[in-house]
Design a protein around this motif. Sequence first.
Motif, PDB file in Angstrom:
ATOM      1  N   TYR A 149       0.788  -1.237   0.000  1.00 42.84           N
ATOM      2  CA  TYR A 149       0.000   0.000   0.000  1.00 42.84           C
ATOM      3  C   TYR A 149       0.822   1.290   0.000  1.00 42.84           C
ATOM      4  O   TYR A 149       0.314   2.340  -0.317  1.00 42.84           O
ATOM      5  CB  TYR A 149      -0.943   0.039   1.211  1.00 42.84           C
ATOM      6  CG  TYR A 149      -1.844  -1.165   1.272  1.00 42.84           C
ATOM      7  CD1 TYR A 149      -2.775  -1.408   0.251  1.00 42.84           C
ATOM      8  CD2 TYR A 149      -1.765  -2.075   2.326  1.00 42.84           C
ATOM      9  CE1 TYR A 149      -3.597  -2.518   0.291  1.00 42.84           C
ATOM     10  CE2 TYR A 149      -2.591  -3.194   2.364  1.00 42.84           C
ATOM     11  CZ  TYR A 149      -3.505  -3.410   1.344  1.00 42.84           C
ATOM     12  OH  TYR A 149      -4.321  -4.516   1.377  1.00 42.84           O
ATOM     13  N   SER A 150       2.100   1.221   0.419  1.00 48.75           N
ATOM     14  CA  SER A 150       2.817   2.494   0.522  1.00 48.75           C
ATOM     15  C   SER A 150       3.180   2.975  -0.874  1.00 48.75           C
ATOM     16  O   SER A 150       3.500   2.180  -1.741  1.00 48.75           O
ATOM     17  CB  SER A 150       4.083   2.315   1.347  1.00 48.75           C
ATOM     18  OG  SER A 150       5.031   1.582   0.596  1.00 48.75           O
ATOM     19  N   ARG A 151       3.111   4.293  -1.076  1.00 54.55           N
ATOM     20  CA  ARG A 151       3.541   4.822  -2.367  1.00 54.55           C
ATOM     21  C   ARG A 151       4.985   5.272  -2.261  1.00 54.55           C
ATOM     22  O   ARG A 151       5.421   5.762  -1.228  1.00 54.55           O
ATOM     23  CB  ARG A 151       2.668   6.016  -2.758  1.00 54.55           C
ATOM     24  CG  ARG A 151       1.325   5.586  -3.322  1.00 54.55           C
ATOM     25  CD  ARG A 151       0.402   6.773  -3.506  1.00 54.55           C
ATOM     26  NE  ARG A 151       1.024   7.857  -4.266  1.00 54.55           N
ATOM     27  CZ  ARG A 151       0.982   9.130  -3.872  1.00 54.55           C
ATOM     28  NH1 ARG A 151       0.396   9.457  -2.746  1.00 54.55           N
ATOM     29  NH2 ARG A 151       1.521  10.076  -4.602  1.00 54.55           N
TER      30      ARG A 151
ATOM     31  N   GLY B 186       7.585   1.409  -7.382  1.00 54.13           N
ATOM     32  CA  GLY B 186       6.443   2.290  -7.101  1.00 54.13           C
ATOM     33  C   GLY B 186       6.025   2.244  -5.641  1.00 54.13           C
ATOM     34  O   GLY B 186       5.089   2.913  -5.209  1.00 54.13           O
ATOM     35  N   LYS B 187       6.722   1.417  -4.847  1.00 54.08           N
ATOM     36  CA  LYS B 187       6.460   1.358  -3.399  1.00 54.08           C
ATOM     37  C   LYS B 187       7.637   2.005  -2.685  1.00 54.08           C
ATOM     38  O   LYS B 187       8.749   2.024  -3.197  1.00 54.08           O
ATOM     39  CB  LYS B 187       6.357  -0.101  -2.943  1.00 54.08           C
ATOM     40  CG  LYS B 187       5.352  -0.926  -3.727  1.00 54.08           C
ATOM     41  CD  LYS B 187       3.955  -0.751  -3.183  1.00 54.08           C
ATOM     42  CE  LYS B 187       2.954  -1.615  -3.910  1.00 54.08           C
ATOM     43  NZ  LYS B 187       2.391  -0.965  -5.096  1.00 54.08           N
ATOM     44  N   GLN B 188       7.384   2.469  -1.452  1.00 47.55           N
ATOM     45  CA  GLN B 188       8.478   3.107  -0.720  1.00 47.55           C
ATOM     46  C   GLN B 188       9.483   2.055  -0.242  1.00 47.55           C
ATOM     47  O   GLN B 188       9.096   1.038   0.328  1.00 47.55           O
ATOM     48  CB  GLN B 188       7.940   3.865   0.492  1.00 47.55           C
ATOM     49  CG  GLN B 188       9.021   4.700   1.158  1.00 47.55           C
ATOM     50  CD  GLN B 188       8.794   4.894   2.639  1.00 47.55           C
ATOM     51  OE1 GLN B 188       7.938   4.259   3.231  1.00 47.55           O
ATOM     52  NE2 GLN B 188       9.568   5.756   3.244  1.00 47.55           N
TER      53      GLN B 188
ATOM     54  N   VAL C  13       5.405  12.546  -1.547  1.00 50.01           N
ATOM     55  CA  VAL C  13       5.478  11.079  -1.517  1.00 50.01           C
ATOM     56  C   VAL C  13       6.719  10.752  -0.696  1.00 50.01           C
ATOM     57  O   VAL C  13       7.799  11.260  -0.981  1.00 50.01           O
ATOM     58  CB  VAL C  13       5.635  10.515  -2.956  1.00 50.01           C
ATOM     59  CG1 VAL C  13       5.820   9.010  -2.905  1.00 50.01           C
ATOM     60  CG2 VAL C  13       4.423  10.880  -3.787  1.00 50.01           C
TER      61      VAL C  13
END
Length: 692
Positions: free
Chosen positions: A238-240, A281-283, A410
């Motif tokens: 879920y993280s961006r 695309g995730k942190q 972000v």
Amino acid sequence: MEYLKGVGPQRADLLKKELNIYTFKDMLELVPYRHIDKTRVNQVRDITPQTDFIQIKGVIRSFGIVGEKRAKRLVAEIFDGTGTLELIWFQGITYIQKSLALGQAFLVYGKVSFFQGKPQITHPEMETYSREKMEGKSTLEPVYPSTEKLKARGMGGRQLGVFTETLVKMLQENNIPEILPDSILQHLQLMPRYKAFTSMHFPPDPQTWEKAIDRLKFEEFFIAQLRMGLLRQQRHRYSRGVVFSQVGEIFNTFYEKHLPFQLTGAQKRVIKEIRRDTGSGKQMNRLLQGDVGSGKTIVALLVLLLAIDNGYQGCLLAPTEILTQQHYNNISGLLKELPVKVRILTGSTKTKERKEILQQLEDGTIHFVVGTHALLEDSVKFKNLGLAIVDEQHRFGVAQRAKLWQKAVVPPHVLVMTATPIPRTLAMTAYGDLDTSIIDELPPNRKPILTVHRNDDKRSEVMSFIKAEIVKGRQAYIIFPLIEESEKLDYENLMKGYENVQAYFPEPKYWISMVHGRQTADVRTTNMQRFKANDTQIMVGTTVIEVGVDVPNASVMVIENAEKFGLSQLHQLRGRVGRGAEKSFCILLSGSKLNNDARERLKIMCATNDGFKIAEKDLELRGPGDIEGTRQSGALNFKLASIVQDKKWLEIAREMAERLLDEDPDLTSANNLQLKNHLQSLTGKTAWSKIS
């Protein structure tokens, strides 16, 4: 607790204060530290000098008082048909004598000793037995940890067993429902939960107790690993995070033309892992651990160039000004041919310069900034921060790192670096919510450091050795520990040491730098710089120079009173030498009277240069609580399990938790429902933060 039969308000209050027992659940989780075995009745003829505790049934043949004054004692003989055992009492004689009668049958329990070749028990436990009591008890009797205050109120280690017995008898199976899925119970052949709790207190035999304890240890580890796994998975799902989609011109030019040495296989592997993370695309939240001198900085630099090529800024956070300055010098030196603008920001940056840096960070002219805590201030704003690198992570708390996150819409990718290798078991529990990368090979040109241990009486030989190295053009460190509670004494020790060193190395033939905590930052930095520039050949100091100071020409590290340092500290200090191409030496000086732990530490240091082996050993010797950088999170406060002794169960729990989450990431299947309910009932007990 006061509602349990026999406890009442006063005793309940004492249990809270002394043993942290507030509820029935706490009482149920109190682990007995041993059990008394009264399940078997032995025979006198089987007693040997090896016999420890024993239970005998027999009849009293004789008894009477022997000796005078202080030697006065009550002696009785009990016969069980196979032989005679002597029973002795020194206290409570009159009271016990009243309860004895010739021909009366007793069940006797106690520790056997021998006197003039005859077996005897001093102050035995006795109960009269009737026909139904002929055999022993059906379970072992628990003995719990207690305290002096509890003992004074009749709640010693064995009396607490009366409370647990009452409690266990009250419990039904539905009070302790099963939480583990059947598949795991069957695969590992674990005992059911209800049975494990009752058998922990009242097992029929030692084997059952072992099985009960194993089941409960596994459960503790498994739940902790599952919670971490869910946290990690949440971040992955879920993280961006910003996307570094391309390997661009700056990265390639640097890699092909300006890289000072070939990367090792481990460095290449780590960069691949990071590239995969930053392109997803995730942190990214990665912990990068590598031993002293394994080349973490160059990995960080390449990742930074990746960020810059993709149009993002980066920052590197270091714990001290000296280290920050060093990172800045190294990085700006490596990047001098490239169109990358690097600046440094610390507490001592002048106001005018500071203003300019803040302005350029905000408008994006600066690509990369290296700094201390000064970077965390609200006035520091970025145009588009994409990567935050934190060096020596245990110097920065979670709240401080969180401030970095807020500097971008972000959250930036995070790379946390540490030069204190974290043992695998500790990493799995304390840092389980971070993805870990390990650089486990040293650059090819490094020569291993030779480490030796010498007693104080060899000091002059050690000093002569340093002289010989200085003649070859090398430099040396001499480090004194901070050991006393009092700063004044420490300072005096250091000064005495410094004078000692001066006596061996008189000026102007030799020059000495001194660094310690009482100096101002300016004086310290000047002294460091003089040593770095080879103006001085010897650096005398306290552990101020522990982390990251890089002087390739220094080839000798002498550690005074080495027995007073911990293992990881010794290893960190040793890592200050061996940075150049020359053979380097670390000499551990100590007094001749050493305790076992200290001897073990010095032995390990001489035996290996491998930081991971040293960290494992450190964990064994000191336990997890002391190790620098462990997060004091709920994850480490296990009631039963130990990450040192129960490594095997931790590994299994980790594997099982990962497998379960792969198959059922949200725990929605019917098999995992009871587990999900249990996890939901736990939330709120630990502040599981979203931040590494």
